[in-house]
Design an enzyme around this catalytic site. Structure first.
Site, PDB file in Angstrom:
ATOM      1  N   SER A 123       0.729  -0.829   0.005  1.00  0.00           N
ATOM      2  CA  SER A 123       0.201  -0.207   0.332  1.00  0.00           C
ATOM      3  C   SER A 123       0.556   1.450  -0.068  1.00  0.00           C
ATOM      4  CB  SER A 123      -0.721   0.101   1.611  1.00  0.00           C
ATOM      5  OG  SER A 123      -0.590  -0.506   2.406  1.00  0.00           O
ATOM      6  N   HIS A 144      -3.137  -3.232  -5.212  1.00  0.00           N
ATOM      7  CA  HIS A 144      -3.640  -3.090  -4.388  1.00  0.00           C
ATOM      8  C   HIS A 144      -5.099  -3.004  -3.816  1.00  0.00           C
ATOM      9  CE1 HIS A 144      -4.256   0.628  -1.526  1.00  0.00           C
ATOM     10  NE2 HIS A 144      -3.526  -0.594  -0.716  1.00  0.00           N
ATOM     11  N   GLU A 156      -6.713  -0.659  -7.295  1.00  0.00           N
ATOM     12  CA  GLU A 156      -5.689  -0.522  -7.928  1.00  0.00           C
ATOM     13  C   GLU A 156      -4.774  -0.748  -8.567  1.00  0.00           C
ATOM     14  OE1 GLU A 156      -5.856   3.720  -5.206  1.00  0.00           O
ATOM     15  OE2 GLU A 156      -4.501   2.611  -5.226  1.00  0.00           O
TER      16      GLU A 156
HETATM   17  N1  LIG Z   1      -3.842  -4.157   6.204  1.00  0.00           N
HETATM   18  C1  LIG Z   1      -4.565  -3.472   5.270  1.00  0.00           C
HETATM   19  O1  LIG Z   1      -5.548  -3.040   5.796  1.00  0.00           O
HETATM   20  C2  LIG Z   1      -3.635  -3.024   3.885  1.00  0.00           C
HETATM   21  C3  LIG Z   1      -4.587  -2.810   3.250  1.00  0.00           C
HETATM   22  C4  LIG Z   1      -4.137  -2.615   1.220  1.00  0.00           C
HETATM   23  C5  LIG Z   1      -2.755  -3.183   1.368  1.00  0.00           C
HETATM   24  N2  LIG Z   1      -2.269  -3.707   2.700  1.00  0.00           N
HETATM   25  C6  LIG Z   1      -0.319  -4.657   2.241  1.00  0.00           C
HETATM   26  O2  LIG Z   1      -0.617  -6.007   2.728  1.00  0.00           O
HETATM   27  C7  LIG Z   1       0.474  -6.939   2.439  1.00  0.00           C
HETATM   28  C8  LIG Z   1       0.157  -7.279   4.292  1.00  0.00           C
HETATM   29  O3  LIG Z   1      -0.466  -6.537   4.688  1.00  0.00           O
HETATM   30  P1  LIG Z   1      -1.496  -6.879   6.457  1.00  0.00           P
HETATM   31  O4  LIG Z   1      -2.209  -5.782   6.808  1.00  0.00           O
HETATM   32  O5  LIG Z   1      -2.105  -8.720   5.671  1.00  0.00           O
HETATM   33  O6  LIG Z   1       0.067  -7.919   7.071  1.00  0.00           O
HETATM   34  P2  LIG Z   1      -0.396  -8.812   8.059  1.00  0.00           P
HETATM   35  O7  LIG Z   1       0.445  -8.425   9.139  1.00  0.00           O
HETATM   36  O8  LIG Z   1      -1.774  -9.572   8.811  1.00  0.00           O
HETATM   37  O9  LIG Z   1       0.338 -10.498   7.365  1.00  0.00           O
HETATM   38  C9  LIG Z   1       1.659 -10.285   6.711  1.00  0.00           C
HETATM   39  C10 LIG Z   1       1.525 -12.131   6.818  1.00  0.00           C
HETATM   40  O10 LIG Z   1       3.163 -11.934   6.189  1.00  0.00           O
HETATM   41  C11 LIG Z   1       3.494 -13.168   6.138  1.00  0.00           C
HETATM   42  N3  LIG Z   1       4.875 -12.384   5.743  1.00  0.00           N
HETATM   43  C12 LIG Z   1       5.878 -11.897   6.553  1.00  0.00           C
HETATM   44  N4  LIG Z   1       6.910 -12.275   5.888  1.00  0.00           N
HETATM   45  C13 LIG Z   1       6.921 -13.028   4.846  1.00  0.00           C
HETATM   46  C14 LIG Z   1       8.158 -14.158   4.110  1.00  0.00           C
HETATM   47  N5  LIG Z   1       9.209 -13.233   3.307  1.00  0.00           N
HETATM   48  N6  LIG Z   1       7.403 -15.017   3.257  1.00  0.00           N
HETATM   49  C15 LIG Z   1       6.112 -14.935   3.581  1.00  0.00           C
HETATM   50  N7  LIG Z   1       5.065 -14.774   3.910  1.00  0.00           N
HETATM   51  C16 LIG Z   1       5.636 -14.017   5.254  1.00  0.00           C
HETATM   52  C17 LIG Z   1       3.165 -13.039   7.986  1.00  0.00           C
HETATM   53  O11 LIG Z   1       3.732 -14.138   8.668  1.00  0.00           O
HETATM   54  C18 LIG Z   1       2.498 -12.918   8.192  1.00  0.00           C
HETATM   55  O12 LIG Z   1       1.224 -13.730   8.096  1.00  0.00           O
HETATM   56  C19 LIG Z   1       0.781  -5.318   3.181  1.00  0.00           C
HETATM   57  O13 LIG Z   1       2.419  -4.812   2.365  1.00  0.00           O
HETATM   58  C20 LIG Z   1       0.316  -4.269   3.499  1.00  0.00           C
HETATM   59  O14 LIG Z   1       0.809  -2.694   3.232  1.00  0.00           O
HETATM   60  C21 LIG Z   1      -2.717  -4.480   4.098  1.00  0.00           C
END
Ligand SMILES: NC(=O)c1ccc[n+]([C@@H]2O[C@H](COP(=O)([O-])OP(=O)(O)OC[C@H]3O[C@@H](n4cnc5c(N)ncnc54)[C@H](O)[C@@H]3O)[C@@H](O)[C@H]2O)c1
Length: 504
Positions: A123, A144, A156
């Site tokens: 994001s 996104h 996006e």
């Molecule tokens: N949470 C939101 O509202 C939101 C919205 C849009 C985009 N995002 C983006 O989505 C992505 C994930 O966010 P999230 O909120 O789901 O995070 P989260 O912390 O809930 O989940 C991340 C997961 O990735 C795993 N992980 C970490 N490093 C890893 C690796 N090298 N290989 C495999 N797995 C790995 C972790 O164990 C965890 O389960 C981020 O890039 C974030 O910016 C988040």
């Protein structure tokens, strides 16, 4: 170019909040989905959690038991990246950290076929920077999704500097085939939504820092006058102050500390104090069990004026004249062009927020921009120490006679809604002029991504071409930091209108 064939397996790496949501979307669309997570057991937990969500869809009659069983049969928790070798698309949703994402992509590139599309759900990081480590960055694209991904329609589709048009088109068509509403955008800080939404938070926080009003009043004005679904303070309490601040900070940094994106000191202090919003029980508001609900400032009942004199064209507020007449307050129209204002019996003036401050005029009350003056249930007014009490009282009484609650703010140039909308409109024009997205996609993104009642270009058309430029120009003269400096794109837009209308 068409979307992925349903027989093509899709992988999601990183199975936290977003990964699970994205996997569910692909699964329900009909794909075989592989889940992989670095934390042992987490991919299986995610598969179980997705299964439980499908059960709930069945309970609510939104999915048949047969479809649920088939979907569960297509979902597989992988024990290693090697199990993703035959996937046609891999979406990564791992930790928001550049080096972690880059390493994962390097590893993936060694595993998957040449024609596998690779995507990131980042994001705030640069898609170009993440994909820069790939041997073939042309196949890498930003996808996104918004949280919760199964419910929110917007995606996006972000083209990095090296992304092939065919890869971006494939990703776009695939998002559409999954029932989403994709918008295409260039790789820019915050993409469309997180870039253009910054002023919504920043202007509310700035008004609070300037002691114009308290959070409950500013939120009520944004909702009840501006037509936004939620105010900036309550919304950031829901998102999490740390999460919202991190986005603001990263957009500001990525724009080389462009002053238009400067984070808020008040929000910084809130985060430092651990008041992160609903999740910690306290943010701008208190969510404790015995916490009292913060009420907006609402003015005491005042007498309606005996009449008003309308001078000039009230522009975006012209609907007010009909409302005032319907409320039984006589309107005398003065064709002389003294400006655009309502003159009250006290001799004081009521003027739509235009970016000037009330101290510059002897006896003026400003009123804020409303999305729709008929439907607005609250109007904000601002006055200075030079405003006669009688003028303020007549202004309050006038809007109360129209059935509105009235909030009186301290002297606030551009008020709340007007300057927020003007800045969003400006950033939208600037972004389109710089090739970030089309006007149509910008409007779609802001309506679906952050629920704005109108897209910035719809707003701009409704308000008149030069409106946003004029208000920002006035604000910029009073605050020359650059925060309000209208963009060249907005200037061109306003100037082109003047030329068409024949004004020199
Ligand atoms: N949470 C939101 O509202 C939101 C919205 C849009 C985009 N995002 C983006 O989505 C992505 C994930 O966010 P999230 O909120 O789901 O995070 P989260 O912390 O809930 O989940 C991340 C997961 O990735 C795993 N992980 C970490 N490093 C890893 C690796 N090298 N290989 C495999 N797995 C790995 C972790 O164990 C965890 O389960 C981020 O890039 C974030 O910016 C988040």
């Amino acid at each position: 170019m068409t979307a992925l064939d349903l027989s093509s397996p899709v992988a999601v790496v990183g199975t936290g909040t977003m990964g699970q949501g994205i996997a569910q979307v692909a699964l329900v669309a009909g794909h075989h989905v592989r889940l992989f997570d670095a934390a042992p057991g987490r991919a299986q937990d995610a598969a179980d959690a997705i299964g439980a969500r499908l059960d709930r869809l069945v309970e609510k009659d939104r999915m048949t038991p047969a479809d649920r069983d088939a979907a569960r049969g297509r979902l597989h928790a992988a024990g290693s990246l090697a199990e993703l070798a035959d996937c046609s698309l891999v979406v990564e949703a791992v930790l928001e950290q550049l080096d972690v994402k880059q390493q994962l992509l390097r590893d993936l590139e060694d595993v998957v076929d040449e024609d596998c599309l690779l995507a990131t759900n980042t994001s705030s990081l640069s898609v170009t920077a993440i994909g820069g480590v790939l041997r073939n960055p042309g196949r890498f694209v930003g996808l996104h999704f918004f949280n919760p991904a199964p419910l929110l329609p917007l995606v996006e589709v972000v083209s990095g500097f090296a992304t092939d048009v065919t890869s971006a088109t494939r990703a776009y068509e695939m998002a559409r085939a999954w029932g989403k509403t994709p918008v295409a955008c260039a790789d820019t800080p915050g993409f469309i939504v997180n870039r253009l939404a910054r002023p919504f938070y920043a202007e509310a926080f700035a008004a609070y820092e300037a002691q114009s009003a308290d959070p409950a009043t500013i939120d009520a004005v944004l909702r009840e006058c501006g037509g936004f679904r939620m105010g900036a303070f309550e919304l950031t309490d829901l998102i999490g102050q740390d999460v919202n601040e991190a986005v603001t900070h990263s957009v500001w940094q990525a724009f080389f500390q462009d002053v238009r994106f400067t984070p808020s000191l008040a929000q910084r202090r809130l985060v430092e104090s651990g008041r992160l919003g609903r999740k910690t029980g306290q943010g701008w508001y208190d969510y404790g069990d015995d916490a009292e609900r913060a009420e907006p400032h609402t003015a005491e009942k005042a007498q309606a004026p005996a009449y008003v004199v309308a001078e000039g064209d009230l522009g975006p507020a012209s609907d007010l004249l009909a409302l005032i007449r319907e409320a039984g307050v006589p309107v005398r129209e003065d064709e002389e062009d003294h400006g655009t204002r309502l003159v009250l019996p006290s001799g004081g003036q009521l003027v739509l927020a235009d970016g000037q401050t009330s101290v510059e005029f002897r006896d003026v009350v400003y009123f804020d921009l409303a999305l729709d003056y008929r439907r607005a249930t609250r109007i904000a007014l601002s006055a200075s120490q030079d405003t006669q009490p009688q003028t303020l009282s007549e202004a309050v009484g006038l809007f109360q006679a129209l059935g509105k609650d009235v909030s009186v703010l301290g002297d606030t140039p551009g008020m709340i809604v007007a300057r927020t909308v003007a800045r969003i409109v400006d950033l939208a024009h600037d972004a389109v002029a710089k090739g970030v997205a089309t006007e149509e996609d910008v409007d779609t993104a802001m309506r679906l991504g952050v629920n704005y009642p109108l897209g910035p270009f719809e707003w701009s058309r409704r308000l008149g071409r030069s409106w946003a430029h004029e208000i920002l120009d006035e604000l910029h003269q009073r605050d020359p930091s650059g925060r309000y400096a209208p963009s060249l794109a907005l200037y061109r837009h306003a100037y082109a209108t003047d030329k068409r209308e024949g004004t020199p």
